[in-house]
Enzyme design. Structure first.
Site, PDB file in Angstrom:
ATOM      1  N   ASP A  44       0.849  -1.191   0.000  1.00 23.25           N
ATOM      2  CA  ASP A  44       0.000   0.000   0.000  1.00 23.25           C
ATOM      3  C   ASP A  44       0.879   1.232   0.000  1.00 23.25           C
ATOM      4  OD1 ASP A  44      -1.388  -2.180   1.868  1.00 23.25           O
ATOM      5  OD2 ASP A  44      -2.910  -1.005   0.834  1.00 23.25           O
ATOM      6  N   ASP A 183     -10.835  -3.803  -0.771  1.00 23.91           N
ATOM      7  CA  ASP A 183      -9.725  -3.479   0.133  1.00 23.91           C
ATOM      8  C   ASP A 183     -10.228  -2.531   1.211  1.00 23.91           C
ATOM      9  OD1 ASP A 183      -6.465  -1.894  -0.491  1.00 23.91           O
ATOM     10  OD2 ASP A 183      -7.516  -2.402   1.367  1.00 23.91           O
TER      11      ASP A 183
END
Ligand code: DX5
Length: 225
Positions: A44, A183
């Site tokens: 990320d 997500d």
């Protein structure tokens, strides 16, 4: 660096640990339990502008590749993703996802494909799903965020489920083999809801790495999905 193929498992969603929540004092140990039970890992990437948090750059990819043999998906939560595509490709990412709300998504997606990688487009919770339409021919993956991007450990936004279902319909109507990733706030309960709505790739951060036994957590997920 050869682009690793992203295996989509048959008959169940892909499980994708989010490195953001891993133990960086021992990445190998932290990722090991997930190794055999996951399908790829996600890094990320946050720039402190597109999202308020700052995480890591392309330098993390070789470290994750050394700690796990799984393919690596780079989720770029950054304002100008075009500046970083070559670096993430060279570092070993097999899939790069850019945000529809960031700079030049079309040019970035074209570049990601030209680099021989899989290309993903992510939507923040408030961005209309229709934003993906012009880019469908370029997409391998659509990422529906079920939290406001920026931090791990947030609660799943259940109001995103109809959006996941709508994205599944849109992909079916397109006739393209586009993966549908979710997500944010994924745990045993929300994973079932997201998969039931049509997601075939689930990014899991804090629920996985805070589990007492991460391998048992993943085995349980695979059984329930
Ligand atoms: C949000 C991050 C998180 C992370 C997953 O910006 O992208 O969603 O990957 O974190 P958890 O699973 O803890 O929500």
């Amino acid at each position: 660096m050869k682009t690793p193929f992203f295996p989509l498992p048959s008959g169940r969603p892909a499980l994708v640990p989010s490195v953001l929540a891993a133990d960086f004092t021992c990445l190998k140990g932290s990722l090991a339990p997930a190794g055999k039970l996951s399908d790829w890992v996600q890094v990320d990437v946050m720039d402190g502008h597109f999202v308020p948090n700052l995480s890591f750059g392309p330098g993390i990819v070789p470290s994750v590749a050394a700690a796990s043999s799984l393919p690596i998906d780079a989720h770029l939560m950054v304002e100008e993703p075009g500046r970083f595509l070559d670096a993430f490709a060279a570092a070993g990412s097999g899939l790069i996802t850019v945000h529809a709300e960031a700079g030049s998504p079309g040019a970035c997606l074209k570049k990601i494909k030209a680099l021989g990688l899989k290309a993903g487009l992510a939507l923040r919770p408030k961005t209309p799903l229709s934003k993906v339409l012009p880019y469908l021919p370029l997409l391998d993956l659509i990422l529906i965020m079920t939290v406001e991007p920026g931090f791990g450990g947030q609660a799943f936004l259940p109001e995103m489920l109809p959006r996941v279902a709508a994205a599944r319909k849109l992909i079916a109507a397109s006739g393209r083999g586009i993966w549908l990733q979710v997500d944010g706030g994924i745990n045993a309960r929300t994973a079932e809801a997201a998969a039931g709505a049509g997601a075939d790739s689930l990014v899991i951060g804090s629920a996985l790495f805070s589990a007492g036994d991460p391998a048992a957590f993943l085995r349980g997920l695979r059984k329930s999905l």
